[in-house]
Design a protein around this motif. Structure first.
Motif, PDB file in Angstrom:
ATOM      1  N   TRP A 189       0.864  -1.175   0.000  1.00 51.27           N
ATOM      2  CA  TRP A 189       0.000   0.000   0.000  1.00 51.27           C
ATOM      3  C   TRP A 189       0.900   1.223   0.000  1.00 51.27           C
ATOM      4  N   LEU A 190       0.728   2.067  -1.004  1.00 50.14           N
ATOM      5  CA  LEU A 190       1.651   3.163  -1.258  1.00 50.14           C
ATOM      6  C   LEU A 190       1.021   4.517  -0.971  1.00 50.14           C
ATOM      7  N   TYR A 191       1.810   5.417  -0.431  1.00 47.56           N
ATOM      8  CA  TYR A 191       1.390   6.776  -0.128  1.00 47.56           C
ATOM      9  C   TYR A 191       2.273   7.747  -0.888  1.00 47.56           C
ATOM     10  N   SER A 192       1.694   8.843  -1.310  1.00 52.97           N
ATOM     11  CA  SER A 192       2.480   9.880  -1.972  1.00 52.97           C
ATOM     12  C   SER A 192       1.701  11.190  -1.909  1.00 52.97           C
ATOM     13  N   THR A 193       2.355  12.229  -2.360  1.00 53.57           N
ATOM     14  CA  THR A 193       1.726  13.537  -2.466  1.00 53.57           C
ATOM     15  C   THR A 193       1.652  13.891  -3.943  1.00 53.57           C
ATOM     16  N   THR A 194       0.490  14.341  -4.387  1.00 53.00           N
ATOM     17  CA  THR A 194       0.313  14.709  -5.794  1.00 53.00           C
ATOM     18  C   THR A 194       0.987  16.046  -6.065  1.00 53.00           C
ATOM     19  N   ASP A 195       1.082  16.407  -7.326  1.00 55.50           N
ATOM     20  CA  ASP A 195       1.705  17.673  -7.720  1.00 55.50           C
ATOM     21  C   ASP A 195       1.037  18.891  -7.083  1.00 55.50           C
ATOM     22  N   ASP A 196      -0.268  18.776  -6.821  1.00 57.72           N
ATOM     23  CA  ASP A 196      -0.976  19.904  -6.210  1.00 57.72           C
ATOM     24  C   ASP A 196      -1.022  19.809  -4.679  1.00 57.72           C
ATOM     25  N   GLY A 197      -0.208  18.907  -4.102  1.00 58.18           N
ATOM     26  CA  GLY A 197      -0.082  18.821  -2.652  1.00 58.18           C
ATOM     27  C   GLY A 197      -1.109  17.952  -1.948  1.00 58.18           C
ATOM     28  N   GLN A 198      -1.936  17.244  -2.702  1.00 61.75           N
ATOM     29  CA  GLN A 198      -2.950  16.376  -2.099  1.00 61.75           C
ATOM     30  C   GLN A 198      -2.332  15.028  -1.714  1.00 61.75           C
ATOM     31  N   TRP A 199      -2.841  14.422  -0.658  1.00 61.45           N
ATOM     32  CA  TRP A 199      -2.397  13.114  -0.193  1.00 61.45           C
ATOM     33  C   TRP A 199      -3.014  12.044  -1.083  1.00 61.45           C
ATOM     34  N   SER A 200      -2.208  11.081  -1.500  1.00 62.95           N
ATOM     35  CA  SER A 200      -2.683  10.017  -2.383  1.00 62.95           C
ATOM     36  C   SER A 200      -2.270   8.669  -1.814  1.00 62.95           C
TER      37      SER A 200
END
Length: 111
Positions: free
Chosen positions: A32-43
């Motif tokens: 299960w992967l977490y990241s931040t999108t280019d617009d700063g949203q949590w994904s």
């Protein structure tokens, strides 16, 4: 647990044993992967599948089950017709009990 040979391993030192209810039940474990999108949203999203079986065999999972950001998800589908259509996160609560959360919801769902 000493006789369980099926293993799913990812980063972390927590150990969980998933025991399907019936022979033939299917179990799938993915990262299960977490990241931040280019617009700063949590994904968050499912990553690579690290284990899958339809034999109903118990599986040991070594992973990190941080209460807020666990790094694995488990999907269970039973031969008795019971099924979880969404992956479930398995995380440790403050008291060490398992807490199951639907990935479609940020709210905890206790089982």
């Amino acid at each position: 647990m000493a006789g369980v040979t099926a293993k799913a391993v990812t980063d972390g030192s927590d150990i969980y044993c998933i025991v399907p209810a019936h022979a033939g039940d299917s179990v799938s474990v993915c990262q299960w992967l977490y990241s931040t999108t280019d617009d700063g949203q949590w994904s968050e999203k499912a990553g690579d599948t690290i284990y899958t079986s339809d034999t109903g065999e118990p599986v040991l999972i070594q992973a990190s089950a941080d209460e807020f950001n666990p790094n694995f998800a488990v999907s269970l589908h039973g031969t008795d017709g019971r099924s979880f259509d969404n992956h479930l996160l398995v995380t440790s609560g403050m008291d060490g009990k398992l807490v199951l959360r639907r990935l479609t919801s940020r709210a905890a769902r206790r089982s």
